[in-house]
Design an enzyme around this catalytic site. Structure first.
Site, PDB file in Angstrom:
ATOM      1  N   TYR A 195      -0.435  21.340   0.805  1.00 19.68           N
ATOM      2  CA  TYR A 195      -1.653  20.612   1.153  1.00 19.68           C
ATOM      3  C   TYR A 195      -1.482  19.690   2.364  1.00 19.68           C
ATOM      4  CZ  TYR A 195      -0.615  16.020  -1.005  1.00 19.68           C
ATOM      5  OH  TYR A 195      -0.100  14.792  -1.299  1.00 19.68           O
ATOM      6  N   GLY A 200       0.812  -1.227   0.000  1.00 16.83           N
ATOM      7  CA  GLY A 200       0.000   0.000   0.000  1.00 16.83           C
ATOM      8  C   GLY A 200       0.835   1.263   0.000  1.00 16.83           C
ATOM      9  N   GLY A 201       2.122   1.141   0.310  1.00 17.49           N
ATOM     10  CA  GLY A 201       3.035   2.291   0.236  1.00 17.49           C
ATOM     11  C   GLY A 201       2.659   3.430   1.167  1.00 17.49           C
ATOM     12  N   THR A 215       9.073   3.403  -6.500  1.00 17.61           N
ATOM     13  CA  THR A 215       9.580   3.436  -5.125  1.00 17.61           C
ATOM     14  C   THR A 215       9.160   4.692  -4.338  1.00 17.61           C
ATOM     15  OG1 THR A 215      11.649   4.245  -6.066  1.00 17.61           O
ATOM     16  CG2 THR A 215      11.564   1.922  -5.487  1.00 17.61           C
ATOM     17  N   CYS A 221       0.665   5.977   0.505  1.00 12.68           N
ATOM     18  CA  CYS A 221      -0.751   6.343   0.411  1.00 12.68           C
ATOM     19  C   CYS A 221      -1.605   5.614   1.451  1.00 12.68           C
ATOM     20  CB  CYS A 221      -1.230   6.032  -1.005  1.00 12.68           C
ATOM     21  SG  CYS A 221      -2.985   6.223  -1.216  1.00 12.68           S
ATOM     22  N   GLY A 254       5.481  24.907   6.472  1.00 16.89           N
ATOM     23  CA  GLY A 254       5.035  24.532   5.121  1.00 16.89           C
ATOM     24  C   GLY A 254       3.524  24.535   5.037  1.00 16.89           C
ATOM     25  N   ASP A 296       5.626   9.030  -7.768  1.00 19.26           N
ATOM     26  CA  ASP A 296       6.343  10.177  -7.194  1.00 19.26           C
ATOM     27  C   ASP A 296       7.783  10.299  -7.696  1.00 19.26           C
ATOM     28  OD1 ASP A 296       4.053  10.582  -5.738  1.00 19.26           O
ATOM     29  OD2 ASP A 296       4.988  10.410  -3.762  1.00 19.26           O
ATOM     30  N   HIS A 341     -31.820  16.570  -8.065  1.00 18.70           N
ATOM     31  CA  HIS A 341     -32.076  17.690  -7.148  1.00 18.70           C
ATOM     32  C   HIS A 341     -32.654  17.135  -5.848  1.00 18.70           C
ATOM     33  CE1 HIS A 341     -33.220  21.660  -5.748  1.00 18.70           C
ATOM     34  NE2 HIS A 341     -34.403  21.162  -5.423  1.00 18.70           N
ATOM     35  N   GLU A 385       4.439  29.727   6.273  1.00 20.91           N
ATOM     36  CA  GLU A 385       4.490  29.450   4.834  1.00 20.91           C
ATOM     37  C   GLU A 385       5.381  30.483   4.150  1.00 20.91           C
ATOM     38  OE1 GLU A 385       3.671  27.285   2.404  1.00 20.91           O
ATOM     39  OE2 GLU A 385       4.355  28.804   0.969  1.00 20.91           O
TER      40      GLU A 385
HETATM   41  C1  LIG Z   1       0.280  12.862   4.657  1.00 21.63           C
HETATM   42  C2  LIG Z   1       0.080  12.605   3.199  1.00 21.63           C
HETATM   43  C3  LIG Z   1      -1.170  12.752   2.632  1.00 21.63           C
HETATM   44  C4  LIG Z   1      -1.370  12.496   1.294  1.00 21.63           C
HETATM   45  N1  LIG Z   1      -2.625  12.665   0.776  1.00 21.63           N
HETATM   46  C5  LIG Z   1      -2.842  12.428  -0.535  1.00 21.63           C
HETATM   47  C6  LIG Z   1      -4.132  12.551  -1.093  1.00 21.63           C
HETATM   48  O1  LIG Z   1      -5.092  12.885  -0.391  1.00 21.63           O
HETATM   49  N2  LIG Z   1      -4.310  12.285  -2.402  1.00 21.63           N
HETATM   50  C7  LIG Z   1      -3.264  11.914  -3.210  1.00 21.63           C
HETATM   51  O2  LIG Z   1      -3.471  11.693  -4.400  1.00 21.63           O
HETATM   52  N3  LIG Z   1      -2.012  11.796  -2.709  1.00 21.63           N
HETATM   53  C8  LIG Z   1      -1.784  12.036  -1.401  1.00 21.63           C
HETATM   54  N4  LIG Z   1      -0.520  11.882  -0.889  1.00 21.63           N
HETATM   55  C9  LIG Z   1       0.577  11.537  -1.812  1.00 21.63           C
HETATM   56  C10 LIG Z   1       0.564  10.030  -2.118  1.00 21.63           C
HETATM   57  O3  LIG Z   1       0.644   9.309  -0.915  1.00 21.63           O
HETATM   58  C11 LIG Z   1       1.720   9.678  -3.032  1.00 21.63           C
HETATM   59  O4  LIG Z   1       1.692  10.500  -4.171  1.00 21.63           O
HETATM   60  C12 LIG Z   1       1.638   8.226  -3.460  1.00 21.63           C
HETATM   61  O5  LIG Z   1       1.699   7.361  -2.359  1.00 21.63           O
HETATM   62  C13 LIG Z   1       2.784   7.899  -4.416  1.00 21.63           C
HETATM   63  O6  LIG Z   1       2.640   6.582  -4.829  1.00 21.63           O
HETATM   64  P1  LIG Z   1       3.883   5.744  -5.332  1.00 21.63           P
HETATM   65  O7  LIG Z   1       3.322   4.421  -5.737  1.00 21.63           O
HETATM   66  O8  LIG Z   1       4.656   6.537  -6.310  1.00 21.63           O
HETATM   67  O9  LIG Z   1       4.839   5.570  -4.065  1.00 21.63           O
HETATM   68  P2  LIG Z   1       4.640   5.239  -2.532  1.00 21.63           P
HETATM   69  O10 LIG Z   1       3.248   5.234  -2.112  1.00 21.63           O
HETATM   70  O11 LIG Z   1       5.599   6.143  -1.843  1.00 21.63           O
HETATM   71  O12 LIG Z   1       5.159   3.741  -2.443  1.00 21.63           O
HETATM   72  C14 LIG Z   1       6.484   3.391  -2.703  1.00 21.63           C
HETATM   73  C15 LIG Z   1       6.790   2.071  -2.046  1.00 21.63           C
HETATM   74  O13 LIG Z   1       8.061   1.637  -2.496  1.00 21.63           O
HETATM   75  C16 LIG Z   1       8.751   1.013  -1.417  1.00 21.63           C
HETATM   76  N5  LIG Z   1      10.178   1.076  -1.721  1.00 21.63           N
HETATM   77  C17 LIG Z   1      10.973   2.172  -1.807  1.00 21.63           C
HETATM   78  N6  LIG Z   1      12.226   1.823  -2.161  1.00 21.63           N
HETATM   79  C18 LIG Z   1      12.230   0.475  -2.296  1.00 21.63           C
HETATM   80  C19 LIG Z   1      13.209  -0.474  -2.656  1.00 21.63           C
HETATM   81  N7  LIG Z   1      14.459  -0.118  -2.973  1.00 21.63           N
HETATM   82  N8  LIG Z   1      12.857  -1.789  -2.676  1.00 21.63           N
HETATM   83  C20 LIG Z   1      11.586  -2.178  -2.363  1.00 21.63           C
HETATM   84  N9  LIG Z   1      10.630  -1.318  -2.026  1.00 21.63           N
HETATM   85  C21 LIG Z   1      10.933  -0.012  -2.009  1.00 21.63           C
HETATM   86  C22 LIG Z   1       8.337   1.843  -0.216  1.00 21.63           C
HETATM   87  O14 LIG Z   1       8.491   1.103   0.985  1.00 21.63           O
HETATM   88  C23 LIG Z   1       6.868   2.148  -0.529  1.00 21.63           C
HETATM   89  O15 LIG Z   1       6.001   1.195   0.045  1.00 21.63           O
HETATM   90  C24 LIG Z   1      -0.288  12.094   0.473  1.00 21.63           C
HETATM   91  C25 LIG Z   1       0.988  11.933   1.021  1.00 21.63           C
HETATM   92  C26 LIG Z   1       1.176  12.184   2.367  1.00 21.63           C
HETATM   93  C27 LIG Z   1       2.544  11.998   2.943  1.00 21.63           C
END
Ligand SMILES: Cc1cc2nc3c(=O)[nH]c(=O)nc-3n(C[C@H](O)[C@H](O)[C@H](O)COP(=O)(O)OP(=O)(O)OC[C@H]3O[C@@H](n4cnc5c(N)ncnc54)[C@H](O)[C@@H]3O)c2cc1C
Length: 469
Positions: free
Chosen positions: A186, A44-45, A147, A47, A183, A314, A446, A206
């Site tokens: 959002y 789930g990373g 990642t 998010c 900061g 990201d 409505h 900010e």
């Molecule tokens: C507090 C907060 C609130 C947020 N709210 C929103 C929102 O409301 N709406 C929205 O759209 N976005 C939101 N975001 C942003 C969103 O969480 C990210 O844009 C999104 O998670 C990015 O997805 P991703 O798959 O690129 O990476 P991530 O979700 O960062 O997942 C990357 C994964 O890769 C793994 N990883 C990293 N390096 C390695 C490696 N070398 N080997 C194996 N695994 C690895 C990590 O452990 C992680 O689980 C929010 C972020 C934060 C911090």
């Protein structure tokens, strides 16, 4: 090769199980590929575990608490409303567990192998995965790097006992009495609002001249008004310079509009952006093209400078948002399966779950002017929407932008109740090449908040029903 190391072959290896990686893996598996996902943390990373989902759960809990305290105008009086913050956290963690468990089940159902550990590239078609003392090799035909990112740390505010990133702030088990948020983007505004609603004294610093800098100035203005009602102090053009730890908290030094200020608080929350997790992957060693900011350079299909390796989410250019990551994940998986997919970013919604909510999609007026587009605008207030008034949320507006000659919908900015949901209709309109007339002629139920888009379209066409031209 380390003794005991053996190599497994897969069609598609995905690195990272966030909303980019897990969605890409599922789509690749649906298309008949054998897929394995390497994840060093939790499925789930960011998010699901420390980002979108837990923050929205906390926002909902804080809104609920606030609403229960302000129901007198509807003739409802509640007494003795209390917050058990540890219980709020427990509830939030339950939601996270349910969703991450769901990803695990989807992986199982799609026969996707999960490889726990940290991936490091050794060549253009092989990674090593480190898990405790174990090291294994995986050879792939295609790889998708997903990642993600991590919070940026300011040198003058190293993360520790009193200085938190969003991750620690989301798992506090006691409410801070006071908090400085560095900061006003959002993440800072969403979390600052949560704590303010729960009763923490919040100060936001900010650097630019408005909070939520990416949005048109009219939009954050309404948010600022609400934050002030919550007793939040907002300093714009403010530069946090340093801090001193005291027995019970910190004293933050900041330059605010050129003047030095000292602000005492129990904790500091730093939300000044996120850094891509590309520095420890070994990708530079295998010759991958990476920018100075650590973003992987990709083409419209998500392909890196190494043709069988893709990158999404990201770690590539564009807004760091979960839905953008998932979208890119689907595109990359489809390209790998031989489909002619490519990304088209003209309708990525951006939502801030502040109070009132704000959301935008497509272009705004400033961008229309910069592009030399002759445009029309319809700006309809929630105060003229029956449903908004009946749910006690008549503040804000929806603004539609369309090309003057064709009435083609180009963008929308919404401030107000359910902006996060209403924006979806305009995203679809842009994607489908819809015109103002299409929105006007769509029968909207409505009384609903969704009627505001129809009303804004009528307004832009010069024939509004519920407001005067
Ligand atoms: C507090 C907060 C609130 C947020 N709210 C929103 C929102 O409301 N709406 C929205 O759209 N976005 C939101 N975001 C942003 C969103 O969480 C990210 O844009 C999104 O998670 C990015 O997805 P991703 O798959 O690129 O990476 P991530 O979700 O960062 O997942 C990357 C994964 O890769 C793994 N990883 C990293 N390096 C390695 C490696 N070398 N080997 C194996 N695994 C690895 C990590 O452990 C992680 O689980 C929010 C972020 C934060 C911090």
């Amino acid at each position: 090769m380390v003794v005991g190391e053996f190599t497994t072959e897969v069609d598609v290896l995905v690195i990272g199980a966030g909303p980019g990686g897990y969605v890409a893996a599922i789509r690749a598996a649906q298309m008949g590929k054998t897929v394995a996902v390497v994840e060093k943390g939790e499925l789930g990373g960011v998010c699901l575990n420390v980002g979108c989902i837990p923050s929205k759960a906390m926002i909902h809990a804080a809104h609920t608490y606030e609403h229960t305290q302000h129901t007198e105008s509807m003739g409802i009086t509640m007494e003795n409303v209390k917050v058990d913050f540890a219980k709020v956290q427990e509830w939030k963690s339950g939601i996270v567990k349910q969703l991450t468990g769901g990803v695990g089940s989807l992986f199982k159902g799609n026969k996707i192998q999960v490889i726990p550990g940290e991936a490091l590239f050794v060549s253009e078609n092989e990674v090593r995965v480190f898990h405790g003392y174990d090291v294994n090799r995986y050879r792939f035909q295609h790889c998708i790097i997903a990642t993600g990112s991590r919070p940026i740390e300011l040198p003058a505010f190293p993360f520790g006992k009193r200085v938190m990133s969003s991750t620690e702030a989301l798992s506090l088990t006691e409410l801070p009495k006071s908090l400085v948020v560095i900061g006003g983007g959002y993440i800072g505004i969403e979390l600052g609002t949560v704590f303010a609603k729960f009763g923490t004294k919040v100060t936001i610093l900010e650097g630019s001249d408005q909070i939520l800098p990416g949005f048109e100035p009219d939009m954050p203005r309404l948010v600022e008004r609400k934050l002030k009602k919550l007793d939040v102090t907002i300093h714009t053009k403010a530069l946090a310079q340093g801090m001193e730890e005291t027995e019970n908290g910190v004293i933050v030094t900041a330059e605010v509009k050129g003047e030095q200020q000292k602000i005492e608080a129990e904790y500091v929350l730093v939300t000044v952006g996120r850094r891509p997790n590309t520095d420890e992957l070994g990708i530079r060693d295998i010759g991958m093209n990476v920018t100075d900011r650590g973003l992987i350079v990709v083409d419209k299909q998500g392909r890196t400078s190494i043709p069988n390796v893709y990158a999404i989410g990201d770690i590539v250019a564009g807004p760091a948002l979960a839905h953008k990551a998932s979208y890119e994940g689907k595109v990359a998986a489809e390209v790998i399966a031989g489909h002619p997919a490519e990304v088209d970013y003209k309708a990525i919604p951006a939502v801030v779950f502040c109070d009132p909510e704000i959301a935008s999609v497509g272009i705004n007026e400033k961008e229309a002017k910069e592009k030399g587009i002759d445009y029309v605008v319809g700006r309809f207030p929630f105060a003229a929407n029956g449903r908004a008034l009946s749910v006690n949320a008549g503040e804000g507006y929806v603004k539609l932008i369309a090309e003057k000659e064709t009435n083609l919908v180009l963008g929308a900015q919404i401030v107000g109740p359910e902006a996060s949901n209403i924006i979806a209709e305009i995203g679809l309109a842009i994607e489908m090449g819809a015109t103002l007339e299409d929105i006007e002629l769509t029968i909207h139920a409505h009384p609903t908040l969704g009627e505001v888009t129809m009303e804004a379209a009528e307004l832009a066409l010069g024939r509004p029903i519920h407001v005067m031209k």
